[in-house]
Scaffold this active site. Structure first.
Site, PDB file in Angstrom:
ATOM      1  N   GLU A 165       4.106  -9.578 -10.376  1.00  0.00           N
ATOM      2  CA  GLU A 165       5.195 -10.341  -9.769  1.00  0.00           C
ATOM      3  C   GLU A 165       4.626 -11.169  -8.612  1.00  0.00           C
ATOM      4  OE1 GLU A 165       8.042  -7.892  -7.467  1.00  0.00           O
ATOM      5  OE2 GLU A 165       7.010  -6.190  -8.378  1.00  0.00           O
ATOM      6  N   CYS A 189       8.217  -4.335 -10.619  1.00  0.00           N
ATOM      7  CA  CYS A 189       7.175  -3.304 -10.718  1.00  0.00           C
ATOM      8  C   CYS A 189       7.112  -2.647 -12.088  1.00  0.00           C
ATOM      9  CB  CYS A 189       7.413  -2.209  -9.679  1.00  0.00           C
ATOM     10  SG  CYS A 189       7.341  -2.829  -8.014  1.00  0.00           S
ATOM     11  N   THR A 216       6.071  -0.714   4.121  1.00  0.00           N
ATOM     12  CA  THR A 216       5.950  -0.446   2.680  1.00  0.00           C
ATOM     13  C   THR A 216       5.191  -1.574   1.969  1.00  0.00           C
ATOM     14  OG1 THR A 216       8.104  -1.447   2.107  1.00  0.00           O
ATOM     15  CG2 THR A 216       8.114   0.863   2.737  1.00  0.00           C
ATOM     16  N   SER A 218      18.163  -0.335  -2.612  1.00  0.00           N
ATOM     17  CA  SER A 218      17.097  -0.219  -3.621  1.00  0.00           C
ATOM     18  C   SER A 218      16.660   1.232  -3.777  1.00  0.00           C
ATOM     19  CB  SER A 218      15.907  -1.113  -3.259  1.00  0.00           C
ATOM     20  OG  SER A 218      15.192  -0.611  -2.153  1.00  0.00           O
ATOM     21  N   HIS A 233       6.592   5.770  -9.712  1.00  0.00           N
ATOM     22  CA  HIS A 233       6.324   4.509  -9.018  1.00  0.00           C
ATOM     23  C   HIS A 233       6.502   4.813  -7.527  1.00  0.00           C
ATOM     24  CE1 HIS A 233       6.628   0.530  -7.451  1.00  0.00           C
ATOM     25  NE2 HIS A 233       7.923   0.646  -7.173  1.00  0.00           N
ATOM     26  N   ASN A 254       2.213  -0.048  -1.284  1.00  0.00           N
ATOM     27  CA  ASN A 254       2.798  -0.439  -2.567  1.00  0.00           C
ATOM     28  C   ASN A 254       1.893  -1.430  -3.294  1.00  0.00           C
ATOM     29  OD1 ASN A 254       4.539  -0.817  -4.687  1.00  0.00           O
ATOM     30  ND2 ASN A 254       6.296  -1.458  -3.457  1.00  0.00           N
ATOM     31  N   SER A 269      12.518  -3.300  -9.715  1.00  0.00           N
ATOM     32  CA  SER A 269      13.780  -3.782  -9.166  1.00  0.00           C
ATOM     33  C   SER A 269      14.382  -4.878 -10.027  1.00  0.00           C
ATOM     34  CB  SER A 269      13.555  -4.326  -7.752  1.00  0.00           C
ATOM     35  OG  SER A 269      13.432  -3.253  -6.862  1.00  0.00           O
TER      36      SER A 269
HETATM   37  P1  HMG Z   1      14.169   1.683   7.629  1.00  0.00           P
HETATM   38  O1  HMG Z   1      15.609   1.404   7.449  1.00  0.00           O
HETATM   39  O2  HMG Z   1      13.486   1.021   8.770  1.00  0.00           O
HETATM   40  O3  HMG Z   1      13.865   3.220   7.735  1.00  0.00           O
HETATM   41  O4  HMG Z   1      13.363   1.230   6.325  1.00  0.00           O
HETATM   42  P2  HMG Z   1      14.853   4.445   7.981  1.00  0.00           P
HETATM   43  O5  HMG Z   1      15.535   4.294   9.281  1.00  0.00           O
HETATM   44  O6  HMG Z   1      15.700   4.697   6.756  1.00  0.00           O
HETATM   45  O7  HMG Z   1      13.762   5.610   8.118  1.00  0.00           O
HETATM   46  C1  HMG Z   1      12.956   5.937   7.022  1.00  0.00           C
HETATM   47  C2  HMG Z   1      12.834   7.450   6.993  1.00  0.00           C
HETATM   48  O8  HMG Z   1      12.068   7.857   8.123  1.00  0.00           O
HETATM   49  C3  HMG Z   1      14.156   8.206   7.067  1.00  0.00           C
HETATM   50  O9  HMG Z   1      14.044   9.321   6.211  1.00  0.00           O
HETATM   51  C4  HMG Z   1      14.195   8.671   8.509  1.00  0.00           C
HETATM   52  O10 HMG Z   1      14.984   9.838   8.710  1.00  0.00           O
HETATM   53  C5  HMG Z   1      12.728   8.959   8.745  1.00  0.00           C
HETATM   54  P3  HMG Z   1      15.051   9.494   4.941  1.00  0.00           P
HETATM   55  O11 HMG Z   1      16.419   9.539   5.495  1.00  0.00           O
HETATM   56  O12 HMG Z   1      14.832   8.242   4.098  1.00  0.00           O
HETATM   57  O13 HMG Z   1      14.581  10.723   4.284  1.00  0.00           O
HETATM   58  N1  HMG Z   1      12.316   9.000  10.163  1.00  0.00           N
HETATM   59  C6  HMG Z   1      11.428   9.886  10.649  1.00  0.00           C
HETATM   60  N2  HMG Z   1      10.763  10.907  10.061  1.00  0.00           N
HETATM   61  C7  HMG Z   1       9.894  11.618  10.833  1.00  0.00           C
HETATM   62  N3  HMG Z   1       9.694  11.376  12.160  1.00  0.00           N
HETATM   63  C8  HMG Z   1      10.355  10.369  12.784  1.00  0.00           C
HETATM   64  C9  HMG Z   1      11.257   9.577  12.022  1.00  0.00           C
HETATM   65  N4  HMG Z   1      12.055   8.509  12.308  1.00  0.00           N
HETATM   66  C10 HMG Z   1      12.690   8.177  11.157  1.00  0.00           C
HETATM   67  N5  HMG Z   1      10.119  10.136  14.084  1.00  0.00           N
HETATM   68  C11 HMG Z   1      13.082   1.176   3.930  1.00  0.00           C
HETATM   69  C12 HMG Z   1      13.061   2.030   5.202  1.00  0.00           C
HETATM   70  C13 HMG Z   1      12.439   1.950   2.802  1.00  0.00           C
HETATM   71  C14 HMG Z   1      14.542   0.852   3.595  1.00  0.00           C
HETATM   72  C15 HMG Z   1      12.307  -0.151   4.196  1.00  0.00           C
HETATM   73  O14 HMG Z   1      10.980   0.117   4.515  1.00  0.00           O
HETATM   74  C16 HMG Z   1      12.342  -1.128   3.012  1.00  0.00           C
HETATM   75  O15 HMG Z   1      13.276  -1.905   2.859  1.00  0.00           O
HETATM   76  N6  HMG Z   1      11.283  -1.120   2.121  1.00  0.00           N
HETATM   77  C17 HMG Z   1      11.200  -2.007   0.953  1.00  0.00           C
HETATM   78  C18 HMG Z   1      12.124  -1.586  -0.163  1.00  0.00           C
HETATM   79  C19 HMG Z   1      11.604  -0.400  -0.959  1.00  0.00           C
HETATM   80  O16 HMG Z   1      10.448  -0.026  -0.918  1.00  0.00           O
HETATM   81  N7  HMG Z   1      12.502   0.186  -1.795  1.00  0.00           N
HETATM   82  C20 HMG Z   1      12.145   1.311  -2.634  1.00  0.00           C
HETATM   83  C21 HMG Z   1      12.961   1.374  -3.924  1.00  0.00           C
HETATM   84  S1  HMG Z   1      12.930  -0.167  -4.807  1.00  0.00           S
HETATM   85  C22 HMG Z   1      11.383  -0.145  -5.627  1.00  0.00           C
HETATM   86  O17 HMG Z   1      10.737   0.843  -5.708  1.00  0.00           O
HETATM   87  C23 HMG Z   1      10.937  -1.447  -6.221  1.00  0.00           C
HETATM   88  C24 HMG Z   1       9.869  -2.189  -5.416  1.00  0.00           C
HETATM   89  O18 HMG Z   1       8.604  -1.570  -5.570  1.00  0.00           O
HETATM   90  C25 HMG Z   1       9.808  -3.663  -5.856  1.00  0.00           C
HETATM   91  C26 HMG Z   1       9.627  -3.977  -7.335  1.00  0.00           C
HETATM   92  O19 HMG Z   1      10.141  -3.335  -8.237  1.00  0.00           O
HETATM   93  O20 HMG Z   1       8.975  -5.021  -7.578  1.00  0.00           O
HETATM   94  C27 HMG Z   1      10.188  -2.212  -3.935  1.00  0.00           C
END
Ligand code: HMG
Length: 390
Positions: free
Chosen positions: A79, A111, A152, A201, A233, A275, A308
């Site tokens: 992609e 992906c 990520t 996501s 993944h 990733n 996605s």
């Molecule tokens: P965010 O909103 O900044 O993070 O972004 P958050 O506030 O949700 O915190 C993440 C985790 O850290 C949480 O845990 C917190 O509790 C924890 P969870 O509730 O998720 O279990 N946390 C802590 N833990 C330990 N010590 C601390 C602490 N503070 C907080 N001090 C988000 C997170 C993943 C949303 C962001 O990084 C993002 O948007 N990433 C990109 C999207 C993504 O990867 N999506 C995955 C599914 S989609 C997919 O896999 C397809 C993809 O590969 C693309 C494709 O297909 O081409 C992405």
């Protein structure tokens, strides 16, 4: 006839950023990135590498004079394509000096595209048992500096040879699929970075896992306890852990502990790279094969692929006798150990130095990149791919 994965190659750039230091620079607790996201390091891709050159550097490790002329199909999942018309597979076919009387095609579905390539390759080999198919997943994951997706990011390539009587794993029939038109992550044609609804996501990923696993079990009467491990993944490694935990109540405590233990082996490499988009599931598979001490031939490994937009697939593979010697684990470990750390300022400069989407001539920083295949730049609107004599 048994068909499956005969060889696996992996490449990522020689630079990384430390996630604890990135967290500090972004005013976050290091625990958020290290535990909450589940990443320790993130590969940083220089402007002298793109989807094509990373694929060539990964494939170069599994192509030799014995199998080069048997490859009659190249399926390139990405992609991070470099052209809306010409396939990345054609550039790759030329760089790797493959035969000319072959088919070379690029595949796209976020992906998921490398999994599509693997399944198409399997059907091709079933129809043409002498054939060997080169399947690629190669991408650069970019969300932007200071964005929620920044921890990520990552990048790299996986390459595989799919053949009859494979040395590593056979691919079993059937698969379970689920496809739905959702807007969780996409990259419009005008954008160099993804648009993402991160929380949504992550929910959809788990829903697709649940649907495809349930359908797979209904189709095949497979019990979770039939699987030695499930690999995922891994857009970030906590994502796979969340999905795995969502099904552990469906198996007994002893097997749940085993699945969690094997998952830890499967996320070691992704934790260090980030990733890879199309290649991520297969880096996680490679990590399990290289690091787990519990694997034996005949055991079954489940694979969950998610792209996605969105498409999910669950399928099962079976370990083959002698797989340990066929995976080349030491090469991967050395590649990851021999990398150089960038400061946050150096990482940001490298991130911002990508070749612009423009018709102008451009020269990349090839002098700092020692990889065998590299992008020298753009001249007269043509990408300048080079192979270093090593
Ligand atoms: P965010 O909103 O900044 O993070 O972004 P958050 O506030 O949700 O915190 C993440 C985790 O850290 C949480 O845990 C917190 O509790 C924890 P969870 O509730 O998720 O279990 N946390 C802590 N833990 C330990 N010590 C601390 C602490 N503070 C907080 N001090 C988000 C997170 C993943 C949303 C962001 O990084 C993002 O948007 N990433 C990109 C999207 C993504 O990867 N999506 C995955 C599914 S989609 C997919 O896999 C397809 C993809 O590969 C693309 C494709 O297909 O081409 C992405």
């Amino acid at each position: 006839m048994k068909v499956g994965i005969d060889r696996i190659g992996f490449y990522t750039s020689k630079w990384y950023v430390d996630m604890a230091k990135l967290a500090k620079a972004r005013n976050e607790e290091p625990g958020k990135y290290l535990i909450g996201i589940g990443q320790s390091k993130q590969s940083v891709i220089p402007n002298s590498q793109d989807a094509v050159t990373m694929a060539a550097n990964a494939a170069d490790q599994i192509i030799d004079d014995r199998n080069r002329d048997q490859i009659d199909l190249v399926l390139f999942g990405t992609e991070s394509g470099v052209d809306n018309s010409k396939s990345a597979a054609i550039y790759l076919q030329h760089l790797l000096q493959l035969r000319s009387n072959i088919q070379s095609v690029e595949l796209k579905q976020a992906c998921y595209a490398m999994t599509a390539g693997i399944q198409l390759a399997k059907d091709h080999v079933l129809a043409h048992p002498e054939s060997k198919v080169l399947v690629i997943g190669s991408d650069i994951a970019r969300y932007g500096l200071h964005s929620a997706g920044e921890p990520t990011q990552g990048g790299g390539a996986m390459a595989m040879i799919i053949s009859a009587n494979p040395k590593i794993l056979t691919i079993e029939e059937p698969s379970a699929h689920y496809t739905a038109d959702i807007m969780d992550f996409w990259r419009p044609l005008y954008a160099t970075q993804a648009v993402v609804d991160g929380k949504y996501s992550s929910q959809e990923y788990i829903d697709f896992f649940d649907r495809t696993l349930t359908e797979y079990q209904a189709k095949t009467q497979t019990k979770l306890s039939d699987l030695q491990a499930i690999v995922f993944h891994l857009p970030y490694t906590k994502m796979g852990l969340k999905a795995l935990k969502s099904v552990l109540s469906k198996t007994d405590d002893r097997h749940a502990t085993q699945l969690l233990r094997e998952f830890e082996y499967s996320r070691i490499f992704s934790r260090e790279v980030g990733n890879l988009y199309t290649g991520s599931l297969y880096l996680s598979l490679l990590s399990l094969l290289v690091n787990s001490e519990n694997l034996k031939s005949g055991q079954k490994i489940g694979l969950f692929s998610y792209g996605s937009g969105a498409e999910g697939e669950f399928y099962v593979t079976t370990l083959q006798p002698g797989f340990e010697t066929a995976i080349g684990g030491d090469k991967v470990k050395h590649l990851l150990e021999d990398r150089e750390e960038l400061s946050i300022t150096e990482y940001e400069a490298m991130f911002n130095s990508q070749m612009p989407l423009s018709a102008d001539d451009f020269t990349t920083h090839t002098q700092i990149d020692s990889a065998k295949f590299y992008l020298a730049g753009q001249k007269d609107q043509q990408r300048q791919y080079q192979r270093r004599k090593v």
